[in-house]
Scaffold this active site. Structure first.
Site, PDB file in Angstrom:
ATOM      1  N   CYS A 184       0.817  -1.219   0.000  1.00 26.68           N
ATOM      2  CA  CYS A 184       0.000   0.000   0.000  1.00 26.68           C
ATOM      3  C   CYS A 184       0.851   1.270   0.000  1.00 26.68           C
ATOM      4  CB  CYS A 184      -0.979  -0.007   1.170  1.00 26.68           C
ATOM      5  SG  CYS A 184      -0.163   0.099   2.775  1.00 26.68           S
TER       6      CYS A 184
ATOM      7  N   HIS B 292      10.923  -9.512   3.576  1.00 26.44           N
ATOM      8  CA  HIS B 292      10.106  -8.581   2.773  1.00 26.44           C
ATOM      9  C   HIS B 292       8.916  -8.168   3.625  1.00 26.44           C
ATOM     10  CE1 HIS B 292      12.081 -10.836  -0.665  1.00 26.44           C
ATOM     11  NE2 HIS B 292      12.479  -9.583  -0.802  1.00 26.44           N
TER      12      HIS B 292
ATOM     13  N   CYS C  53       5.766 -15.584  -0.331  1.00 25.37           N
ATOM     14  CA  CYS C  53       5.912 -14.146  -0.070  1.00 25.37           C
ATOM     15  C   CYS C  53       5.326 -13.354  -1.244  1.00 25.37           C
ATOM     16  CB  CYS C  53       7.397 -13.832   0.101  1.00 25.37           C
ATOM     17  SG  CYS C  53       7.767 -12.077   0.113  1.00 25.37           S
TER      18      CYS C  53
ATOM     19  N   CYS D 274     -19.380 -46.625   7.137  1.00 28.53           N
ATOM     20  CA  CYS D 274     -20.679 -45.988   6.957  1.00 28.53           C
ATOM     21  C   CYS D 274     -21.586 -46.867   6.099  1.00 28.53           C
ATOM     22  CB  CYS D 274     -20.520 -44.622   6.312  1.00 28.53           C
ATOM     23  SG  CYS D 274     -20.049 -44.700   4.578  1.00 28.53           S
TER      24      CYS D 274
ATOM     25  N   CYS E 229     -11.893 -46.311  -8.790  1.00 22.49           N
ATOM     26  CA  CYS E 229     -12.574 -45.217  -9.488  1.00 22.49           C
ATOM     27  C   CYS E 229     -13.512 -44.449  -8.563  1.00 22.49           C
ATOM     28  CB  CYS E 229     -13.329 -45.743 -10.706  1.00 22.49           C
ATOM     29  SG  CYS E 229     -14.740 -46.781 -10.301  1.00 22.49           S
TER      30      CYS E 229
ATOM     31  N   HIS F 151     -18.712 -52.055  -8.151  1.00 23.50           N
ATOM     32  CA  HIS F 151     -19.364 -52.462  -9.396  1.00 23.50           C
ATOM     33  C   HIS F 151     -18.843 -53.778  -9.940  1.00 23.50           C
ATOM     34  CE1 HIS F 151     -15.627 -51.175 -11.079  1.00 23.50           C
ATOM     35  NE2 HIS F 151     -15.776 -49.972 -10.572  1.00 23.50           N
TER      36      HIS F 151
ATOM     37  N   CYS G 299     -49.186 -34.660 -43.345  1.00 28.07           N
ATOM     38  CA  CYS G 299     -48.707 -35.172 -44.622  1.00 28.07           C
ATOM     39  C   CYS G 299     -47.223 -34.926 -44.790  1.00 28.07           C
ATOM     40  CB  CYS G 299     -49.488 -34.545 -45.767  1.00 28.07           C
ATOM     41  SG  CYS G 299     -49.114 -32.787 -45.958  1.00 28.07           S
TER      42      CYS G 299
ATOM     43  N   CYS H 183     -44.368 -39.811 -52.570  1.00 28.07           N
ATOM     44  CA  CYS H 183     -43.338 -39.094 -53.310  1.00 28.07           C
ATOM     45  C   CYS H 183     -42.660 -40.083 -54.230  1.00 28.07           C
ATOM     46  CB  CYS H 183     -42.352 -38.461 -52.331  1.00 28.07           C
ATOM     47  SG  CYS H 183     -40.888 -37.794 -53.112  1.00 28.07           S
TER      48      CYS H 183
END
Lengths: 534, 168
Positions: free
Chosen positions: A131, A147, A173, A241, A249, A254, A299, A333
């Site tokens: 400052c 510093h 720093c 838990c 992963c 899995h 159509c 068509c």
């Protein structure tokens, strides 16, 4: 069952294997060694123990503390310096020692750790480098490099860095040419208590997050970490838990599907790829502006929505202007029919057809995958209600201690796990190439488990129902006895009254089959599940 | 001080200093005198570079937590340079938020630090004009041209220099 022996066995294994694993009774292992005691489960248990270790917050803190003390003691550096050093080398104590003793100077340079701190110049007034205010030197602070900046600017610097997240642990720093590390001590002196708390939290978490052998349990709300020792084919980890996940992963467990397939499947579910397939299968792009159009009625004369407003034929995608009497009028068509015969449209049509088939195939697997998940959620909820209230009621009714009824919880757990396994078989099945018949057979074999789940589940649902009926009986016995009146009171049912389930559960209006343990109503004398005659 | 008063005091101080002791190579002032967070600077193209003779206008916008976070700098004048986005935003390492960047292109010491001032930022931009960094370009096309089609690059910059003179 001879539970006393079980307890002994369990404590034996505790002594033989990792002792801090069982330092408190919250470990999932009691669930396993409860009733299914056999040599198999014993070896399963020991194998599991060696593969991983669940760490609670206190244990993690304790380990972190030990590592810091060790490094600071051996290298004779401050605890804060040891922290910075350990963090730099990802909390690997051996690596810290190796590097430090190989070349202390270069390590110090890398991490910004000065041997001799530089003092702030001893003048009455100093200028802050941020400052530019001149302030008394008592208002100045500096890291080891000297510093100096005023306290207010330091505060701003540190607050901004803590706001940026764990990166604040590597704060240096403010002087760009200086890389001296800002240590925990500086944070403690300058930051508010709230920010200090955040900083300490980041430091604590970095012990797990930077460590390659430890991961957080991804279970919702779970604060445990899992240390993994052996990387083999089995990466499944079950946290205290009750969250079961793949260590590799960190998706939910899995097996037998590999991590790659799981990732592919999950991306497929979340990404736009299926939307694209749908668009491809059910829409055509406007020939002019290329926006996809779904034809839901009417159509073949299409008009694209504004601002395009292009009019075209749905069949041949040509401009409507070229259509009229000579191409076959509004409802067919000719140019399309002709071209189709010549094979011009085959490829795009085929692609659309294939996309449609593949979409349907995907939907088939996805729906089953998803519905097994919801069944699993239901089973988890049931398990929870069993654990929290029903088991207690059941034990009151049949006057058996709750510990004797643990097998019911285990069975619910089993159902939950089977659902999980079954769910992943659908991801597996989706990726089996049509040619690989052997794989397909394995897949179908696995899915037979579905039946097993149903059998077990039916059995327990019946048991639970019996329990609920039993409750009604108890509740209503004072006022009315209508339920028991409805039950036939033949001699056979009298005999059945004494039947017990393997753990000694007597269910008055049900009997349990000797062969498959299915709970049959007292009125039948043949097992409804396996047709076994009593 | 985390409040914006510190930022505005610091910016006012820097403005005063620059008014009193102008630095060669650029001039700076506020866009609107009531807002100290938005500066208008004119950078003079450095000598012996393609940008020589140009007067390039840029807007510096400071965050409320300056100096703990860097300002953004955006050229208003046309600027053809590998490190300036097509919309004029300047991309140099010291204007990036503090901390190590995840891609590992920049050292922490090259990133934002609260010791930087308007002066040090503009001086960095002037040095960027004389030596572009084409390793992580903001304007890929300009970087490619700078490397592979120097004549074309020179022409485009020359045109922008002339335009900036006409705007004066």
């Amino acid at each position: 069952m001879d539970s006393d022996e079980d307890m002994l066995d369990a404590s034996d294994s505790e002594l033989m294997y990792d002792d801090d694993l069982y330092s408190d009774d919250g470990c999932g292992s009691d669930k396993i060694d409860g009733d299914y005691e056999s040599e198999d489960s014993q070896s399963f248990l020991t194998r599991r123990d060696q593969r991983y270790n669940i760490l609670k917050e206190e244990e993690i803190r304790q380990r972190q503390e030990e590592d810091i003390s060790k490094v600071s003691g051996i290298l004779s550096i401050s605890r804060d310096a040891a922290c910075i050093l350990l963090r730099h080398y990802k909390w690997n104590v051996t690596k810290v020692h190796d590097e430090w003793f190989a070349n202390e100077e270069s390590v110090r340079k890398d991490i910004g750790l000065l041997e001799e701190p530089v003092e702030i110049p001893n003048s009455t007034e100093l200028k802050c480098g941020i400052c530019f205010e001149a302030l008394p030197s008592s208002n100045m602070r500096a890291a080891a490099c000297g510093h100096h900046y005023c306290i207010e600017c330091w505060k701003g610097y540190i607050v901004a860095s803590i706001k940026d997240g764990p990166i604040c642990l590597g704060l240096r720093c403010p002087e760009p040419s200086c890389n001296v590390a800002i240590d925990h001590d500086m944070i403690k002196k300058i930051a508010s208590s709230e920010d200090q708390e955040k900083y300490s939290r980041f430091l604590y978490r970095s012990y797990v997050e930077d460590n390659r052998k430890i991961k957080w349990c991804p279970g919702p709300g779970c604060e445990n970490a899992v240390e993994f020792f052996l990387a083999d084919s089995n990466n499944d980890v079950m946290c205290n838990c009750a969250h079961w996940f793949c260590w590799n992963c960190t998706e939910e467990a899995h097996r037998p599907v590999d991590c790659e397939t799981v990732t592919k499947w999950l991306i497929k579910n979340s990404a736009e790829s299926e939307n694209m397939n749908w668009i491809l299968a059910n829409s055509k792009p406007c020939p002019k502006c290329k926006r996809p159009i779904e034809k839901n009625q009417g159509c073949m004369h299409m008009t694209c929505t504004p601002p395009c407003r292009f009019e075209f034929c749905w069949l041949c995608l040509d401009s409507w202007q070229s259509h009229g009497e000579r191409t076959g009028g509004f409802y067919s068509c000719n140019s399309y029919e002709r071209a189709k015969k010549e094979g011009v449209y085959d490829e795009t049509e085929k692609r659309r057809e294939m996309a449609k088939n593949s979409l349907e195939r995907y939907m088939h697997y996805y729906e089953r995958w998803a519905s097994n998940q919801s069944s699993r959620q239901k089973a988890i909820a049931d398990l929870h209600s069993m654990e929290t209230e029903k088991i207690q009621k059941l034990s009151e009714i049949i006057r058996e201690p709750e510990t004797q009824l643990r097998f019911i919880i285990d069975a619910w757990q089993q159902i939950v796990d089977c659902r999980r396994l079954l769910r992943w078989t659908y991801a597996y099945g989706f990726y089996i190439p049509d040619k690989e018949t052997a794989k397909k057979q394995l897949f179908e074999y696995l899915q037979v488990l579905l039946c097993l789940v149903c059998v077990t589940k039916n059995y327990f649902e019946n048991l639970v129902r019996a329990l609920e009926n039993g409750l009604e009986d108890v509740d209503s016995s004072s006022s009315q006895t209508s339920t028991s009146k409805n039950e036939p009171t033949k001699g056979k049912s009298g005999k059945n009254k004494n039947r017990t389930t393997p753990a000694g559960v007597t269910v008055e209006d049900h009997w349990s089959c000797d062969r498959c343990t299915y709970a049959n109503p007292a009125s039948s004398d043949r097992c409804q599940m396996c047709q076994h005659q009593v | 001080m985390a409040s914006s008063t510190q930022a505005s005091l610091l910016l006012q101080k820097q403005l005063r200093d620059l008014m009193k002791h102008p630095v060669e190579g650029f001039s700076a002032g506020l866009v609107d005198d009531s807002n100290v967070f938005e500066w208008s600077v004119t950078i003079i193209g450095p000598q012996d570079t393609l940008y020589e003779g140009g007067y390039f206008n840029a807007i510096m916008t400071f965050p409320l937590d300056y100096p703990n976070n860097p300002p953004t700098v955006r050229f208003k004048s046309e600027m053809w340079h590998p490190n300036v986005y097509p919309d004029g935003k300047v991309c140099i390492s010291i204007l990036h938020p503090p901390g190590d960047d995840p891609n590992g292109y920049e050292l922490a010491s090259e990133r934002w630090s609260p010791v930087h001032t308007v002066e040090s930022i503009i001086l960095s931009i002037i040095s960027m004009l004389s030596s572009p960094n084409d390793e992580s370009p903001a304007n890929v096309e300009a970087a490619k041209e700078w490397r592979e089609n120097w004549d074309q690059f020179r022409k485009k910059v020359g045109r922008s220099v002339r335009r900036s003179q006409e705007m004066l």
